[in-house]
Scaffold this motif. Sequence first.
Motif, PDB file in Angstrom:
ATOM      1  N   GLY A 196      40.418  39.655  35.787  1.00 54.15           N
ATOM      2  CA  GLY A 196      41.447  40.000  34.965  1.00 54.15           C
ATOM      3  C   GLY A 196      41.506  38.627  35.549  1.00 54.15           C
ATOM      4  O   GLY A 196      43.005  38.403  34.353  1.00 54.15           O
ATOM      5  N   LEU A 197      41.694  37.763  35.787  1.00 55.74           N
ATOM      6  CA  LEU A 197      42.462  36.537  36.118  1.00 55.74           C
ATOM      7  C   LEU A 197      42.722  35.575  35.171  1.00 55.74           C
ATOM      8  O   LEU A 197      43.714  35.143  34.766  1.00 55.74           O
ATOM      9  CB  LEU A 197      42.259  35.832  37.731  1.00 55.74           C
ATOM     10  CG  LEU A 197      43.437  34.942  37.919  1.00 55.74           C
ATOM     11  CD1 LEU A 197      44.880  35.300  38.483  1.00 55.74           C
ATOM     12  CD2 LEU A 197      43.031  34.264  38.800  1.00 55.74           C
ATOM     13  N   ASP A 198      42.006  35.627  34.363  1.00 61.25           N
ATOM     14  CA  ASP A 198      41.920  34.718  33.534  1.00 61.25           C
ATOM     15  C   ASP A 198      42.855  35.507  32.483  1.00 61.25           C
ATOM     16  O   ASP A 198      43.832  34.345  31.409  1.00 61.25           O
ATOM     17  CB  ASP A 198      40.663  34.453  32.713  1.00 61.25           C
ATOM     18  CG  ASP A 198      39.393  35.939  31.917  1.00 61.25           C
ATOM     19  OD1 ASP A 198      39.911  37.019  32.729  1.00 61.25           O
ATOM     20  OD2 ASP A 198      39.552  35.849  30.548  1.00 61.25           O
ATOM     21  N   ILE A 199      42.943  36.365  32.267  1.00 64.55           N
ATOM     22  CA  ILE A 199      44.047  37.263  30.854  1.00 64.55           C
ATOM     23  C   ILE A 199      45.094  37.569  31.786  1.00 64.55           C
ATOM     24  O   ILE A 199      45.974  37.238  30.842  1.00 64.55           O
ATOM     25  CB  ILE A 199      42.946  38.683  30.394  1.00 64.55           C
ATOM     26  CG1 ILE A 199      41.858  38.689  30.137  1.00 64.55           C
ATOM     27  CG2 ILE A 199      44.589  39.611  29.708  1.00 64.55           C
ATOM     28  CD1 ILE A 199      41.077  40.214  29.660  1.00 64.55           C
ATOM     29  N   ALA A 200      45.109  37.337  32.766  1.00 62.88           N
ATOM     30  CA  ALA A 200      46.543  37.856  34.138  1.00 62.88           C
ATOM     31  C   ALA A 200      47.153  37.190  33.823  1.00 62.88           C
ATOM     32  O   ALA A 200      48.955  36.980  34.642  1.00 62.88           O
ATOM     33  CB  ALA A 200      46.197  39.762  35.193  1.00 62.88           C
TER      34      ALA A 200
END
Length: 241
Positions: free
Chosen positions: A120-124
């Motif tokens: 989820g780091l790419d989105i967050a």
Amino acid sequence: AAHNIALDYVKSRGISEKTISNFTIGYFPIGQQGIKSLLNYCKDRGVLAQELIQSNILMESKHSNGLYSPFEDRIIFPIKDHLGRFCAFGGRIFKPEDTRAKYYNSHDHSFFNKGSILFGLDIAKKSIQQHENVFLVEGYMDAIMMVQYGFTNTIATLGTSCTTEHLRQLSRYAQKLSVIYDGDSAGQKAIIRLTKLCWEFNMDLSVVTLPKQDDPASFLTRGGNLIELVQGAQDIFLFFI
């Protein structure tokens, strides 16, 4: 059709259509039809069957000449790196009679290492910078539900403790880390280990304690007030005391 049963299960867990789309949640059908359609899809894009075998997406059967996949008949959670490039998959069983391990993640390979990838780091990452804080949870289901309920600065580790490399990445975006705490003894040991790592990166660690028997996903879907718990989060020194 089986994919409708899978979709019904995902929705029964409170996951919305928008979230299914945002996280590209899917389903790997059971049997040779699913294997064939995957092989054809990959062939059109220059990916060979041997490469799928090397990355443990497909496996050669010991009892026949065919191929099978450990992801078959599982709900699929694609895993991306911090730039949004797909690099691995997580699969979850959903049928009550399925006796396999609940979760199955891709094995490590040259483009995927569990100790360095954060789900989820790419989105967050943009939200993490805006809030100057990151929520850390244990699994992709928890991260997905946190984001759906507005906690968009949430990421998850993938079946592994938070590592030095994980924190090195996170420290680029925020200096404050909020752990959504699991009350069992393994959770407590993980907090102690995480505290030592946070000191290395000069990150402020706080702990959000959930009611016993709850994880973030179950707490949110049953209407729990997570904002209240976040406001009552303890910094790590108070937590230890």
